[in-house]
Design an enzyme around this catalytic site. Structure first.
Site, PDB file in Angstrom:
ATOM      1  CD  GLU A   1      42.713  48.598  38.154  1.00  0.00           C
ATOM      2  OE1 GLU A   1      43.522  49.206  38.873  1.00  0.00           O
ATOM      3  OE2 GLU A   1      42.282  47.341  38.191  1.00  0.00           O
TER       4      GLU A   1
ATOM      5  CB  SER B   1      42.055  51.865  39.468  1.00  0.00           C
ATOM      6  OG  SER B   1      43.339  51.393  39.419  1.00  0.00           O
TER       7      SER B   1
ATOM      8  CD  GLU C   1      40.417  47.071  47.313  1.00  0.00           C
ATOM      9  OE1 GLU C   1      39.316  47.032  46.762  1.00  0.00           O
ATOM     10  OE2 GLU C   1      41.298  47.914  46.706  1.00  0.00           O
TER      11      GLU C   1
ATOM     12  CG  ASN D   1      44.910  46.566  45.586  1.00  0.00           C
ATOM     13  OD1 ASN D   1      44.062  46.456  44.825  1.00  0.00           O
ATOM     14  ND2 ASN D   1      44.914  47.232  46.599  1.00  0.00           N
TER      15      ASN D   1
ATOM     16  CB  SER E   1      52.157  53.597  42.989  1.00  0.00           C
ATOM     17  OG  SER E   1      51.690  53.848  41.896  1.00  0.00           O
TER      18      SER E   1
END
Length: 324
Positions: free
Chosen positions: A14, A164, A286, A288, A297
């Site tokens: 990443e 990612s 999940e 992050n 983003s």
């Protein structure tokens, strides 16, 4: 004026995205309040990179740098490293030992959330639903029949600790499973294989904004690919709809679950949790803790929808870190 080190790069696949995120932070930093310094963190070198792209080595003893004859120390660190060592707790622990405030969560929370298996196990007792999963560690015998019997087809094979969407495969037949497992092992020595959740995918940003934990407007993700993979995330192969096309009731429900996870885990800084809503029930995939901060983003998109500029978003993160 406070000196703020913006750390970017990292040791994982990443790193390229992290460099973009870090440069966005550098560009939008409030220059009336902070002197920003771009710090590249790579396995082979830790360096301060000035505007002319000259590199000056970082002294790891105290995280200082000597440039043009003067020693620079930092009042705080803006952490923009996705993956290891920025998102898995290593940098957090290092800065805690040095007593330098940084913008992401603490080291334990970083390590826990970076490990998908452990995160979901910790959240389960709080009633947070997840996919059915099967775990493999490198060297384990692979019994494809047993795996399919547990998770069904199609299923997802993911590295346990990677971001990612690197190393993720959607598997449609039992014959594809060994190849997918090999692909995931290229990123991590632990694997999580999950049942396919057929529903609406959403991404929920939760941040501490001016001392209050808030849920940002939710993004709905419609991937043109089989799932929200690297291409869909970074190469425009998806529609990201903010705010998501959810009922008010569902917006409240999924937002409350994401906020609860943030509070239960005693999070700080940014978090972005991914859910798939199946039959009216959000299932968590999940969380992050160093989400992408590029202009494309999701967190910047969500902040914009909430009327928060990038400069305000970054200033808030730094001010909260310095206040701690």
């Amino acid at each position: 004026m406070k000196n703020i080190a913006i750390i970017m790069g990292g040791y994982s696949s990443e790193y390229k995205i992290s460099l973009i995120s870090g440069n966005v932070v550098y560009k939008f930093l409030d220059q009336n309040k902070y002197n920003g310094f771009r710090i590249h963190i790579f396995k082979e070198k830790w360096v301060y990179v000035d505007d002319a792209d000259n590199e000056f080595p970082i002294d790891k003893n105290d995280f200082s740098v000597t440039a043009n004859g003067s020693k620079i120390t930092f009042d705080g660190v803006f952490n923009a490293i996705h993956g290891t060592p920025g998102e898995d707790g290593l940098m957090q622990a290092y800065f805690e030992l040095l007593g330098i405030p940084q913008t992401s969560c603490d080291y334990y929370q970083a390590a826990l959330t970076f490990n998908k298996r452990d995160l979901l196990s910790v959240l389960k007792p709080y009633g947070i639903k997840t996919a059915i999963s099967y775990y493999l560690n490198k060297g384990d015998a692979i019994n494809t029949t047993e795996i399919i019997n547990k998770v069904g087809l199609p299923c997802f094979v993911k590295p346990n600790k990677a971001g990612s969407s690197f190393g993720i495969s959607k598997v449609k037949t039992e014959a594809e499973l060994p190849v997918a497992i090999e692909t995931a092992y290229k990123e991590d020595n632990e694997i999580i294989i999950e049942s396919f959740l057929d529903g609406t995918e959403v991404s929920v940003g939760v941040i501490n904004y001016k001392g209050e934990i808030i849920v940002l407007p939710i993004t709905e993700i419609v991937s043109e690919n089989d799932f929200f993979d690297y291409e869909a995330k970074y190469q425009g192969k998806s529609q990201e709809i903010t705010p998501a096309r959810l009922s008010d009731e569902m917006t409240q429900k999924v937002g409350a679950i994401a906020k609860r996870a943030y509070e239960v885990l005693k999070m700080k800084g940014f978090s972005r949790s991914e859910f798939i809503i199946v039959n009216g029930e959000p299932h968590m995939l999940e969380m992050n803790t160093i989400p992408g901060l590029t202009t494309e983003s999701l967190i910047p998109q969500q902040a914009a929808a909430a009327g928060i500029s990038l400069t305000d978003l970054f200033t808030n993160a730094i001010e909260l870190a310095l206040a701690n």
